[in-house]
Write an enzyme that holds these catalytic residues in place. Structure first.
Site, PDB file in Angstrom:
ATOM      1  N   HIS A   1       7.943  -2.481   2.084  1.00 39.87           N
ATOM      2  CA  HIS A   1       7.841  -1.021   1.913  1.00 39.87           C
ATOM      3  C   HIS A   1       9.205  -0.340   1.734  1.00 39.87           C
ATOM      4  O   HIS A   1       9.397   0.447   0.810  1.00 39.87           O
ATOM      5  CB  HIS A   1       7.138  -0.374   3.101  1.00 39.87           C
ATOM      6  CG  HIS A   1       5.836  -1.018   3.456  1.00 39.87           C
ATOM      7  ND1 HIS A   1       4.913  -1.404   2.506  1.00 39.87           N
ATOM      8  CD2 HIS A   1       5.291  -1.343   4.644  1.00 39.87           C
ATOM      9  CE1 HIS A   1       3.868  -1.924   3.113  1.00 39.87           C
ATOM     10  NE2 HIS A   1       4.070  -1.909   4.401  1.00 39.87           N
TER      11      HIS A   1
ATOM     12  N   GLU B   1       7.251   4.846  13.640  1.00 40.53           N
ATOM     13  CA  GLU B   1       5.914   4.964  14.226  1.00 40.53           C
ATOM     14  C   GLU B   1       6.071   5.304  15.697  1.00 40.53           C
ATOM     15  O   GLU B   1       6.986   4.779  16.346  1.00 40.53           O
ATOM     16  CB  GLU B   1       5.169   3.639  14.095  1.00 40.53           C
ATOM     17  CG  GLU B   1       4.790   3.296  12.678  1.00 40.53           C
ATOM     18  CD  GLU B   1       4.158   1.915  12.616  1.00 40.53           C
ATOM     19  OE1 GLU B   1       3.136   1.711  13.287  1.00 40.53           O
ATOM     20  OE2 GLU B   1       4.702   1.062  11.913  1.00 40.53           O
TER      21      GLU B   1
ATOM     22  N   HIS C   1       0.826  -1.223   0.000  1.00 42.51           N
ATOM     23  CA  HIS C   1       0.000   0.000   0.000  1.00 42.51           C
ATOM     24  C   HIS C   1       0.856   1.267   0.000  1.00 42.51           C
ATOM     25  O   HIS C   1       0.377   2.342  -0.340  1.00 42.51           O
ATOM     26  CB  HIS C   1      -1.015   0.000   1.147  1.00 42.51           C
ATOM     27  CG  HIS C   1      -0.414   0.237   2.493  1.00 42.51           C
ATOM     28  ND1 HIS C   1       0.010  -0.781   3.292  1.00 42.51           N
ATOM     29  CD2 HIS C   1      -0.150   1.379   3.151  1.00 42.51           C
ATOM     30  CE1 HIS C   1       0.521  -0.269   4.393  1.00 42.51           C
ATOM     31  NE2 HIS C   1       0.440   1.034   4.345  1.00 42.51           N
TER      32      HIS C   1
ATOM     33  N   LYS D   1       8.862   0.689  15.781  1.00 41.08           N
ATOM     34  CA  LYS D   1       7.678   1.103  16.549  1.00 41.08           C
ATOM     35  C   LYS D   1       8.134   1.791  17.834  1.00 41.08           C
ATOM     36  O   LYS D   1       9.252   1.570  18.294  1.00 41.08           O
ATOM     37  CB  LYS D   1       6.829  -0.122  16.883  1.00 41.08           C
ATOM     38  CG  LYS D   1       6.158  -0.694  15.641  1.00 41.08           C
ATOM     39  CD  LYS D   1       5.017  -1.605  15.994  1.00 41.08           C
ATOM     40  CE  LYS D   1       4.346  -2.153  14.748  1.00 41.08           C
ATOM     41  NZ  LYS D   1       3.450  -1.185  14.091  1.00 41.08           N
TER      42      LYS D   1
ATOM     43  N   LYS E   1       0.465   5.485  -1.998  1.00 42.65           N
ATOM     44  CA  LYS E   1       0.457   6.802  -1.347  1.00 42.65           C
ATOM     45  C   LYS E   1       0.779   7.888  -2.371  1.00 42.65           C
ATOM     46  O   LYS E   1       1.736   7.739  -3.140  1.00 42.65           O
ATOM     47  CB  LYS E   1       1.505   6.855  -0.232  1.00 42.65           C
ATOM     48  CG  LYS E   1       1.139   6.077   1.014  1.00 42.65           C
ATOM     49  CD  LYS E   1       2.255   6.187   2.027  1.00 42.65           C
ATOM     50  CE  LYS E   1       2.021   5.292   3.213  1.00 42.65           C
ATOM     51  NZ  LYS E   1       0.995   5.761   4.132  1.00 42.65           N
TER      52      LYS E   1
END
Ligand code: NAP
Length: 489
Positions: A234, A210, A172, A334, A176
Site C-alpha cells: 500500500h 490504525e 485494495h 497499529k 479507494k
C-alpha cells in the site's frame, strides 16, 4: 455478459466481511452484470442453501443501510452456489471444471482468497483442469509471498499457465475513491504539475495509522508485520502515485510502466541509511480511545517474545531529476493515536520573507484518504488588523488558513467502495488498478534489505505506548532533516 466468479476461500473472513458485501452492493445498484453466478469454494461440506444461510447470517453483521432486505437477499442468493473443494486435491478441480464448462460463461473469474501458501497450488490446478482458457481471469490477494524469492516463485508459477493480462493482483488501496482522486488531482489538473518537483517541495509524508491492535488476526500478523503488511504494497503504491511521471494515457500498462520507474529509482539502502532512516516499533500496553489496552505480545495468537514490528517509519528517496534530495517519509502502525491515512506535501517556504510569518509556516497540501476523503490546502493570509485602545493598529503577522474540500460532502459518501470497484473491474477486464508482477518484485527488492537488517539486529523493535504516534525515534529521524511529522508542526 455472463460471468462465473469462483471464490476460493468462500467461507473465509475476507469473503464474508469484504467480498460478499461488495458484490451485494454492486448487485443492489445494478452494476453487477446480469447473468452472473458466484461459486463459493472451501473444504466445508455445505449445500447451496446452507452456504446462502451462512452468508445471510454474516450480512446481519454489516452496517444497517448496507444490509439486504429479505427479498433483496433472496434475489442475490439465487446467484450463490457452493462447491466443496480442497485446493490441494487435483480430483476436486475436475468437479469444478465440469461446473464451469457446462455453463460456458463469457468470463470466468477465479478469486483466490485462501492462505497465500496455497496460491501456487490453486493456479497450477486451475491449469491442470483446463480452466485457464482466454476467458479466465485470476485474482490474487495480498500478500503475494513474504519476500522477493517467494514472490518470484508465485509469479513464475502464475506465468507458466496464465498471461499477465489474465492476472489481477489486488492492492485494495488502489480501489479507494480517494486514491483514484489522487490520480485525478495530479493528471486531471494543470495547477499542480509545475509545482510537483524538488524545486518547490521540501518533503512528502505518507501516514497510514490504525488505532486498533491486531484484533483476531494476531497469528497471521505475527508472521507478517507492518513492513510486509503495509509498506511493501500500500505505502509504496501511494508513493508511486505521488512520485510517478504523467503516463502517456490512462491504459493499465502506461500507468504501471510509470509506477515501475519510480520503484526502480528508489535509492538503494546502505548500512548507514538502514540504521538512520528506518525505525521499527512494537506497541506496549497503553490507552486507546479512552480504554486500557494490552501490549502486542499479550494479544491472542502472538508469541510472548515476538519481535514482529507493529510500526515502521522510514525515509525513502526517489533518485531522479524530479525528486532528487526530497525525502519521502512513510509511517504506518497499529495502536497509534488515530485511524488515519493521509499524504502531506510540504512546500518550501518563500525564498525571501517580506512578511512576518509564524515559525516554520509554509504551504502544505494534505490529501486525506481515510477516514475523511478530501483535500486541504494550507495557505498564509493577512488577518484583519486589530484596533488597540491606544488608537494604534496591532502589527499582525500572516496567519495560517486552509481551503478544505470534503469529497464525501461534494460527491456523497455513497460512492462505490474499494472492493466493489475492483471486483467490477475484474469482471469487466480493466487492469488499471491492479499491480503488475514487475512492480511487485521491485517493491520486494527494495524492502528486503530492511528485513535482512532486522534479522541481524538483536535490539528488536522499539516499544511505544498504545495510543501514541509510535516510538520517539520516528520523530528524531525526521528531525535530523530539520522537519517534523505533520501533527507535530
Ligand atoms: P480465512 O478466514 O482463514 O479463510 C480461509 C478460507 O480458505 C476459508 O474459506 C477456508 O475454508 C479456505 N481454505 C483453507 N484451506 C483450504 C483448502 N485446502 N482448500 C480449499 N479451501 C481452503 O482467511 P482470510 O482472512 O479470509 O484471508 C484469505 C486471503 O486473503 C489470505 O491470503 C489473506 O492474506 C488475504 N487477505 C485477507 C484480508 C482480511 O481482511 N481477512 C485482507 C487482505 C488480504 P475451509 O477451511 O473450510 O476449507
Amino acid at each position: 455478459m455472463s460471468f462465473d466468479l469462483v471464490l476460493f476461500g468462500g467461507t473465509g473472513d475476507l469473503a464474508w466481511r469484504k467480498l460478499m458485501p461488495a458484490l451485494f452492493q454492486a448487485f443492489r445498484h445494478g452494476s453487477l452484470p446480469a447473468g452472473g453466478r458466484i461459486i463459493g469454494v472451501a473444504r466445508d461440506d455445505l449445500s447451496d442453501d446452507a452456504y446462502r444461510a451462512f452468508i445471510k447470517a454474516r450480512f446481519d453483521e454489516v452496517e444497517l443501510d448496507k444490509r439486504p432486505s429479505q427479498q433483496e437477499f433472496a434475489r442475490f442468493a439465487a446467484m450463490l452456489n457452493f462447491l466443496r473443494l480442497d485446493v490441494t486435491k487435483p480430483a476436486d478441480f475436475a468437479r469444478l471444471a465440469e461446473m464451469i464448462k457446462a455453463r460456458q460463461a463469457d468470463t470466468v473469474v477465479m478469486y483466490v482468497a485462501t492462505a497465500p501458501g496455497l496460491f501456487t497450488s490453486v493456479v497450477e490446478q486451475i491449469a491442470a483442469a483446463g480452466l485457464n482458457g482466454p476467458s479466465t481471469r485470476v485474482v490474487l490477494e495480498k500478500p503475494l509471498g513474504h519476500d522477493l524469492a517467494s514472490n518470484r516463485a508465485i509469479n513464475e508459477a502464475v506465468r507458466r499457465v496464465l498471461s499477465e493480462k489474465q492476472v489481477f493482483r489486488i492492492d485494495h488501496y488502489l480501489g479507494k475513491p480517494s486514491v483514484q482522486n489522487l490520480f485525478a488531482l495530479r493528471f486531471g489538473n494543470a495547477l499542480f504539475e509545475p509545482l510537483w518537483r524538488r524545486e518547490n517541495i521540501a518533503n512528502i509524508q505518507i501516514t497510514m495509522s490504525e488505532d486498533l491492535g491486531v484484533e483476531k488476526r494476531g497469528a497471521f500478523y505475527d508472521h507478517t508485520g507492518a513492513l510486509r503488511d503495509m509498506v511493501q504494497n500500500h505505502a509504496l503504491q501511494l508513493l508511486c502515485a505521488i512520485g510517478m511521471e504523467p503516463p502517456i494515457n490512462a491504459h493499465a500498462d502506461a500507468i504501471r510502466d510509470e509506477k515501475l520507474k519510480v520503484l526502480r529509482a528508489l535509492k538503494p539502502w546502505t548500512p548507514e541509511t538502514l540504521q538512520q532512516h528506518v525505525v521499527r516499533g512494537q506497541y506496549a500496553a497503553g490507552i486507546s480511545n479512552g480504554a486500557a489496552v494490552p501490549a502486542y505480545t499479550d494479544e491472542p495468537g502472538v508469541a510472548p517474545n515476538s519481535q514482529t514490528e507493529t510500526f515502521v517509519a522510514l525515509r525513502a528517496e526517489i533518485a531522479n531529476w524530479r525528486w532528487a534530495g526530497v525525502p519521502f517519509y512513510i509511517r504506518t502502525g497499529k495502536r497509534l493515536a488515530t485511524r488515519d491515512a493521509r499524504i502531506v506535501v510540504n512546500f518550501r517556504p518563500t525564498p525571501h520573507a517580506i512578511f512576518s510569518t509564524p515559525a516554520g509556516a509554509a504551504n502544505r497540501l494534505v490529501i486525506n484518504l481515510q477516514p475523511k476523503d478530501g483535500l486541504e490546502l494550507h495557505l498564509l493570509a493577512q488577518g484583519a488588523d486589530k484596533r488597540l485602545a491606544s488608537g494604534q493598529r496591532s502589527s499582525t503577522q500572516l496567519a495560517p488558513v486552509q481551503l478544505d474540500l470534503d469529497f464525501d460532502k461534494r460527491f456523497g459518501s455513497e460512492r462505490v467502495g474499494a472492493y466493489e470497484r475492483l471486483l467490477l473491474d475484474v469482471i469487466e477486464g480493466r487492469l488499471n488498478l491492479f499491480v503488475r508482477s514487475d512492480e511487485q518484485e521491485e517493491a520486494w527488492r527494495w524492502v528486503e534489505p530492511i528485513l535482512d537488517a532486522w534479522r541481524q539486529d538483536s535490539q528488536g523493535p522499539r516499544p511505544y505506548a498504545a495510543g501514541t504516534w509510535g516510538p520517539s525515534a520516528a520523530s528524531a529521524m525526521i528531525a535530523r532533516d530539520g522537519f517534523c511529522w505533520s501533527e507535530e508542526c
